[in-house]
Design a protein around this motif. Structure first.
Motif: not given
Length: 343
Positions: A134-150, A181-185
């Motif tokens: 499910r790409g949409g759910l995966m994309l949202v989670t990955a974007l939040v993950g980028i912020v948390v890891n930054m 970042i890779g997951t979001a892409v």
């Protein structure tokens, strides 16, 4: 007969091989505080990501969550190692437990390698037989993950990264940031094109980054455990510089190593001219080592040439171009003398 055993033990923060002190404006308490904040961010998001990863059916998300678990473990290990390293020397641990931090860095490197191997196997299986993601759910989670890891990476970056221990935790967080970042892409590719294998390909890219980070940690911690000279320091050039100082006839048993990150130590046996001043030579060498190489933890044995030799050595002493016999029966490493050496 004059023998001078000088012990200049610097137990404060050490210096790098370039002769300049590392920046230690950050206190140990501040280090622990920043690591604690990063740990809280990582742990909270990891729990959310596991749930979302299962719902979305994304290996990239689950691999990110697994990596975040090792991130949390790396930070906890770093905090424990910092506590142990701060303990004073006692009993049989004459250096204290300073190398607990190096052991922590090595464990972090190993966990990156093992996790990378597991993810690589899983990713190859998904390349062969890609599941529905499910790409949409995966994309949202990955974007939040980028912020948390930054945010987590920024916290650890404020700590003292000259410590290999803290650097190990930082590398975990940094590779996790790249993973998100890779997951979001990959998620974006899945949403736009439906190419499900993008999930596994993103995982393999992250595996490559994990292996690179693990190699650096294992290499640097391994050098310290094997008593290698600090990176960037040439022991032979150092020996040549020491023996070129006034009144020195020979330098041997020269050892230079690291107790822990940023704390270099040196020991050597130095022979001076028969009428030389051992104390003056020792003090001069300590200044050379401190100012030129940043080494403040030194143990120098300084003797007059020809001392402690057997009567049978006198003939060899007089015949030697330097007027000296080998001072030690079994010298460890090269022997440094003025001019052409026997190395």
């Amino acid at each position: 007969m004059t023998s001078d055993h000088a012990h200049g033990h610097g137990h404060g923060h050490g210096h790098g091989p370039d002769g300049h002190a590392h920046a230690h404006g950050v206190s140990a308490d501040a280090d622990r505080r920043w690591l604690g904040i990063a740990l809280g961010l990582i742990t909270a998001f990891m729990a959310v990501e596991v749930v979302v990863g299962v719902i979305a059916g994304s290996l990239a998300l689950l691999s990110d969550a697994a990596h975040m678990l090792t991130d949390a473990a790396a930070i906890v290990l770093a905090l424990i190692a910092m506590r142990l390293a701060a303990r004073p020397a006692a009993g049989g641990f004459t250096y204290g437990l300073k190398r607990a931090e190096i052991l922590s860095a090595q464990v972090n490197g190993l966990t990156l390698l093992l996790l990378g191997a597991w993810l690589a196997v899983e990713a190859v299986e998904r390349l062969i037989s890609p599941p529905e993601v499910r790409g949409g759910l995966m994309l949202v989670t990955a974007l939040v993950g980028i912020v948390v890891n930054m945010a987590a990476a920024a916290c650890i970056a404020k700590a003292n990264r000259t410590s290999l221990n803290i650097e190990g935790a930082y590398q975990h967080i940094l590779t996790d940031l790249f993973a998100f970042i890779g997951t979001a892409v990959a998620a974006l590719v899945i949403v736009l094109t439906g190419f499900q294998r993008a999930d596994a390909i993103a995982t393999l890219v992250v595996v490559a980054l994990m292996v690179k980070a693990a190699y650096g940690l294992l290499r640097d911690s391994g050098r310290i455990f094997l008593e290698a000279a600090p990176v960037g320091m040439d022991p032979e050039a150092l020996g040549d510089r020491l023996v070129a100082q006034p009144e020195i006839v020979e330098v041997h048993d020269l050892h230079v190593w690291q107790i822990t990150s940023g704390q270099a130590a040196l020991s050597a046996h130095v022979l001076v001219e028969a009428d030389g001043d051992c104390h003056s030579v020792r003090r001069h060498l300590e200044r050379v080592l401190r100012d030129g190489y940043g080494i403040t933890h030194t143990t120098l044995q300084v003797d007059h040439v020809g001392e402690d030799t057997e009567a049978g050595d006198l003939l060899r002493i007089s015949a030697s171009p330097l007027g000296s016999a080998e001072h030690c029966d079994d010298a460890h490493g090269p022997v440094y003398r003025p001019g052409p050496t026997d190395r």
